[in-house]
Design an enzyme around this catalytic site. Structure first.
Site, PDB file in Angstrom:
ATOM      1  N   HIS A  46       0.836  -1.211   0.000  1.00 33.03           N
ATOM      2  CA  HIS A  46       0.000   0.000   0.000  1.00 33.03           C
ATOM      3  C   HIS A  46       0.873   1.266   0.000  1.00 33.03           C
ATOM      4  CE1 HIS A  46      -3.229  -2.683   1.461  1.00 33.03           C
ATOM      5  NE2 HIS A  46      -2.349  -3.135   2.324  1.00 33.03           N
TER       6      HIS A  46
HETATM    7  C1  BDR Z   1      -2.436   0.480   5.681  1.00 35.25           C
HETATM    8  O1  BDR Z   1      -2.501  -0.092   6.985  1.00 35.25           O
HETATM    9  C2  BDR Z   1      -1.222  -0.377   7.450  1.00 35.25           C
HETATM   10  O2  BDR Z   1      -1.187  -1.596   8.128  1.00 35.25           O
HETATM   11  C3  BDR Z   1      -0.304  -0.351   6.251  1.00 35.25           C
HETATM   12  O3  BDR Z   1       0.984   0.093   6.639  1.00 35.25           O
HETATM   13  C4  BDR Z   1      -0.972   0.620   5.313  1.00 35.25           C
HETATM   14  O4  BDR Z   1      -0.549   1.946   5.542  1.00 35.25           O
HETATM   15  C5  BDR Z   1      -3.239  -0.403   4.750  1.00 35.25           C
HETATM   16  O5  BDR Z   1      -4.568  -0.476   5.180  1.00 35.25           O
END
Ligand code: BDR
Ligand code: CA
Length: 347
Positions: free
Chosen positions: A269
């Site tokens: 992400h």
């Molecule tokens: C987001 O949640 C976190 O666990 C990850 O780093 C990312 O920023 C994804 O939903």
């Protein structure tokens, strides 16, 4: 052209990958890191950021943010990112310390130090960005660009059935950020809107063992074969120190996604947000008014985009709706591979 970049992170496996991408990018000058509580508590996020700077041999100031979300108790995600936030990876010991000012102040100082130039990413809960906006309501006008990883648009959540993690941890902060943006222009049309990348687009960015092996090759490193049949927690044998850390971190993240029914892969992400910050053309976006549900008994933390302008509000975000994962991974592997190779040759 080199862009000054500021990163607000809750490091976190994919946050670490995003920071490494920024450090590996010749078109970015990482000028500051705000640590935000989220995947792990804020003290551990600081330790992870400082340890990562030690590993990468760079001196980027790291600040510590609020210990709790604005109005709701902190939840952390050790199941997703490991007990310390970096999966099975161990970072080098360091005597580096966070700055004497906090993360909100770091946002404000960085924006004032580079007026109209600063490119920022916020890839954790938006607690510290909301606090920064309270201190400096003109912050949006001081930035050149902001990319937020958060939300899920017409897409299921990863924390509740409808809510994404970063928004879900601090929904009030996210709401404050999205609702304060346009006010910074005091009635004029905003010069730029935050680019918001939700799960609907970031889950297209799936790291696999094959892509990780390609990264190791690009770095001139040996790699560790990985599959769902391996014993859990097997440690990396990679010859390059950065690749070894990334492999150990990614193995935990692969295992989490596998157990969650996604396959032996992991969603990057936050690295997508980092790449888009440097090159917005990597994603296709649609402008819309968006907001965060704060009171729903089943839907708290849900992000809603008003695609058909039923609310009659001005757009306050450019929402990511399309990406070509191959273009992203080619760039990620080229940049991070070359960076790891340079680091390895000096160790
Ligand atoms: C987001 O949640 C976190 O666990 C990850 O780093 C990312 O920023 C994804 O939903
Ligand atoms: Ca994150």
């Amino acid at each position: 052209m080199t862009l000054p970049v500021f990163a607000d992170v809750d490091t976190g496996v994919d946050d670490a990958m995003a920071l490494v991408y920024l450090l590996a990018s010749a078109d970015a000058d990482l000028v500051g890191i705000a640590s935000t509580a989220g995947n792990v508590d804020v003290h551990q996020v600081c330790r992870n950021n400082l340890g990562l700077m030690e590993l990468c041999r760079v001196d980027v100031p790291v600040s510590k943010g609020a210990e709790q979300p604005l109005r709701t108790p902190l939840r952390t995600a050790e199941d997703t990112h490991g007990p310390q936030g970096l999966g099975y990876a161990t970072l080098p010991a360091t005597d580096r310390q966070p700055t004497s000012h906090d993360s909100a102040e770091a946002w404000v100082r960085a924006a004032h130090a580079h007026p109209g130039e600063l490119v920022a990413i916020a890839v954790g809960p938006l607690t510290n960005l909301a606090l920064a906006l309270r201190r400096e309501p003109a912050l949006p006008r001081l930035l050149r660009r902001l990319v937020i990883m958060g939300g899920a648009f017409d897409y299921r959540g990863n924390t509740t059935p409808v809510a994404e993690w970063n928004v879900s941890v601090d929904p009030e902060a996210a709401s404050e950020v999205f609702n304060s943006w346009n006010k910074a222009w005091e009635g004029e049309a905003p010069k730029h809107l935050p680019i918001v990348l939700g799960l609907n687009i970031t889950e297209d960015i799936a790291m696999t063992p094959a892509l990780l092996a390609r990264l190791a090759t690009e770095a001139g490193s040996t790699s560790t074969p990985m599959s769902e049949h391996d014993e859990r927690g097997r440690r990396s044998t990679a010859s390059n120190p950065l690749i070894a850390v990334l492999e150990d971190a990614m193995r935990f993240y692969f295992e989490f996604h596998f157990d969650d029914g996604e396959g032996y892969l992991a969603h990057l992400h936050d690295p997508l947000a980092a790449a888009v910050a440097l090159d917005p053309d990597l994603v296709r976006c649609r402008a819309a008014a968006m907001d965060v549900e704060l009171t729903g008994t089943l839907t708290r933390g849900m992000t809603i985009a008003d695609w058909s302008n039923r609310w009659g509000r001005e757009p306050n975000a450019l929402i990511g709706v399309g990406v070509d994962p191959q273009v992203f991974f080619d760039r990620f592997i080229t940049r991070v591979g070359a960076f790891a190779r340079r680091l390895g040759s000096h160790s």
